[in-house]
Design an enzyme around this catalytic site. Structure first.
Site, short mmCIF file in Angstrom:
data_model
loop_
_atom_site.label_atom_id
_atom_site.label_comp_id
_atom_site.label_asym_id
_atom_site.label_seq_id
_atom_site.Cartn_x
_atom_site.Cartn_y
_atom_site.Cartn_z
N SER A 18 -44.96 -6.37 26.22
CA SER A 18 -44.00 -5.56 26.98
C SER A 18 -42.56 -6.00 26.69
CB SER A 18 -44.29 -5.72 28.47
OG SER A 18 -43.38 -5.00 29.26
N SER A 145 -32.32 -16.70 30.41
CA SER A 145 -31.70 -15.64 31.20
C SER A 145 -30.28 -16.10 31.53
CB SER A 145 -32.47 -15.45 32.50
OG SER A 145 -31.76 -14.59 33.37
N TYR A 158 -36.97 -18.47 40.09
CA TYR A 158 -36.78 -18.02 38.70
C TYR A 158 -35.58 -18.75 38.09
CZ TYR A 158 -35.82 -14.49 35.01
OH TYR A 158 -35.59 -13.83 33.83
N LYS A 162 -35.66 -21.28 34.91
CA LYS A 162 -34.84 -21.01 33.71
C LYS A 162 -33.84 -22.15 33.47
CE LYS A 162 -36.49 -16.90 32.43
NZ LYS A 162 -37.24 -16.71 31.18
N THR A 191 -36.47 -3.28 30.87
CA THR A 191 -37.88 -3.64 30.66
C THR A 191 -38.61 -3.54 32.01
OG1 THR A 191 -37.70 -5.97 31.23
CG2 THR A 191 -37.14 -5.40 28.96
N1 LIG Z 1 -35.31 -7.73 31.29
C1 LIG Z 1 -34.32 -8.47 31.73
O1 LIG Z 1 -33.36 -7.96 32.33
C2 LIG Z 1 -34.35 -9.95 31.50
C3 LIG Z 1 -33.19 -10.67 31.80
C4 LIG Z 1 -33.18 -12.03 31.60
C5 LIG Z 1 -34.30 -12.67 31.09
N2 LIG Z 1 -35.42 -11.94 30.81
C6 LIG Z 1 -36.56 -12.69 30.28
O2 LIG Z 1 -37.10 -12.01 29.18
C7 LIG Z 1 -38.47 -12.39 29.02
C8 LIG Z 1 -39.31 -11.15 28.78
O3 LIG Z 1 -39.28 -10.33 29.93
P1 LIG Z 1 -39.17 -8.74 29.84
O4 LIG Z 1 -37.84 -8.37 30.34
O5 LIG Z 1 -39.61 -8.29 28.52
O6 LIG Z 1 -40.21 -8.36 31.00
P2 LIG Z 1 -41.61 -7.59 30.99
O7 LIG Z 1 -41.44 -6.22 30.42
O8 LIG Z 1 -42.11 -7.71 32.38
O9 LIG Z 1 -42.49 -8.46 29.99
C9 LIG Z 1 -42.97 -9.72 30.39
C10 LIG Z 1 -43.96 -10.22 29.36
O10 LIG Z 1 -44.42 -11.53 29.79
C11 LIG Z 1 -45.84 -11.53 29.83
N3 LIG Z 1 -46.32 -12.34 30.95
C12 LIG Z 1 -45.92 -12.30 32.24
N4 LIG Z 1 -46.65 -13.14 32.98
C13 LIG Z 1 -47.54 -13.72 32.15
C14 LIG Z 1 -48.57 -14.68 32.31
N5 LIG Z 1 -48.86 -15.22 33.51
N6 LIG Z 1 -49.31 -15.04 31.23
C15 LIG Z 1 -49.06 -14.49 30.01
N7 LIG Z 1 -48.07 -13.60 29.79
C16 LIG Z 1 -47.33 -13.21 30.84
C17 LIG Z 1 -46.26 -10.08 30.01
O11 LIG Z 1 -47.54 -9.88 29.43
P3 LIG Z 1 -48.86 -9.47 30.25
O12 LIG Z 1 -48.43 -8.62 31.38
O13 LIG Z 1 -49.71 -8.77 29.22
O14 LIG Z 1 -49.44 -10.77 30.67
C18 LIG Z 1 -45.18 -9.33 29.22
O15 LIG Z 1 -45.55 -9.23 27.87
C19 LIG Z 1 -38.86 -13.13 30.31
O16 LIG Z 1 -38.89 -14.52 30.05
C20 LIG Z 1 -37.72 -12.81 31.26
O17 LIG Z 1 -37.51 -13.82 32.18
C21 LIG Z 1 -35.47 -10.61 31.00
#
Ligand SMILES: NC(=O)c1ccc[n+]([C@@H]2O[C@H](COP(=O)([O-])OP(=O)(O)OC[C@H]3O[C@@H](n4cnc5c(N)ncnc54)[C@H](OP(=O)(O)O)[C@@H]3O)[C@@H](O)[C@H]2O)c1
Length: 256
Positions: A18, A145, A158, A162, A191
């Site tokens: 994702s 993040s 969180y 981080k 996302t």
């Molecule tokens: N989007 C933002 O605004 C934002 C901002 C700052 C940082 N981030 C960081 O970016 C990274 C990716 O997040 P995203 O935005 O792409 O969110 P997302 O769409 O919710 O994707 C999260 C991913 O992490 C995996 N995941 C979550 N819990 C898990 C677990 N217990 N075991 C294995 N895999 C797990 C999910 O896979 P499954 O569901 O298949 O397990 C999914 O592939 C994260 O570290 C997040 O903190 C995002």
């Protein structure tokens, strides 16, 4: 040091099912990288494998596991060791956010966030250190993040996890000169992160925040992030205007 070419590199991406990890998998497949894709959702990852091969990856393996459970993390490491010995690049994008005030958050939520967002990433990266040291190589990309740099309400656990990543990976970099370590801090990216974020009772929020809905496209973030990885930048903040909040906090914390 020359810029990295991703073609034929062996790249393990967590969180590949994702959002940011998925967009990275698409982009890296297109430029001919071998991939291991991870997340919990095995069926989804299996269908993604076909897409990635169609896009140009010469080889994709699925290693599904839960970052929360250390035995599964260890088993995943063993699978990747059997495939490749050690990856050329380990991209740690798997993660879980939070939307709850401290006062309403159960301790188990803090423990879960620490396991998924911090401990699992320590275990995954540490597992390959001996091999990387022997080969005088190793490259780790951490998707942290902006919340890893600034305090943020509703995200105490969180933010703590981080921030912990910064302390750990910056110390690791100081110990191992041969390692490339890129800490990348996204702002608001469009996302599922807020939909999956934990609330105080450990259940998922289940809805998209406005900030994420209006956030940067994951593909745009990925283009910028891949430039950072190629250039081997130690730390980068990618996230539009919110990045200025980090600079303000660094130099004038009381104003923020
Ligand atoms: N989007 C933002 O605004 C934002 C901002 C700052 C940082 N981030 C960081 O970016 C990274 C990716 O997040 P995203 O935005 O792409 O969110 P997302 O769409 O919710 O994707 C999260 C991913 O992490 C995996 N995941 C979550 N819990 C898990 C677990 N217990 N075991 C294995 N895999 C797990 C999910 O896979 P499954 O569901 O298949 O397990 C999914 O592939 C994260 O570290 C997040 O903190 C995002």
């Amino acid at each position: 040091m020359g810029k990295i070419n991703f073609k034929d590199q062996k790249i393990w991406i967590t969180g590949a099912s994702s959002g940011i990890g998925l967009a990275m998998a698409h982009s890296l497949a297109k430029v001919g990288a071998y991939l291991v894709i991870s997340g919990r959702r095995q069926e989804l990852l299996r269908s993604l494998k076909e897409d990635l091969i169609g896009l140009g990856s010469p080889g994709v393996d699925v290693v599904a596991f839960d970052l929360e459970h250390s035995a599964e993390v260890e088993a995943a490491v063993q699978e990747v060791r059997q495939l490749w010995g050690a990856p050329d690049i380990l991209i740690l994008s798997g993660g879980l956010s939070q939307r709850s005030l401290v006062i309403e958050t159960e301790l188990k939520v803090y423990r879960r966030l620490m396991e998924v967002d911090y401990m699992a990433n320590v275990a995954l990266s540490k597992a390959f250190l001996p091999q990387w040291q022997k080969d005088n190589r190793g490259h780790i990309v951490i998707i942290s993040s902006l919340v890893g740099k600034i305090p943020t309400p509703y995200r105490s656990g969180y933010a703590a996890a981080k921030h912990a990543l910064h302390g750990y990976f910056e110390s690791l970099r100081a110990e191992h000169a041969h390692l490339k370590i890129n800490i990348i801090c996204p702002g608001f990216i469009h996302t599922q992160v807020s939909v999956n974020a934990l609330t105080g009772d450990n259940s998922a929020l289940g809805q998209m925040d406005r900030a994420q809905a209006e956030g940067m496209k994951a593909e745009v973030f990925t283009r910028k992030a891949l430039r950072v990885i190629k250039a081997n930048r130690a730390l980068s903040l990618i996230g539009g205007k919110k990045v200025w909040g980090v600079h303000l906090y660094t130099f004038m914390p009381s104003i923020l």
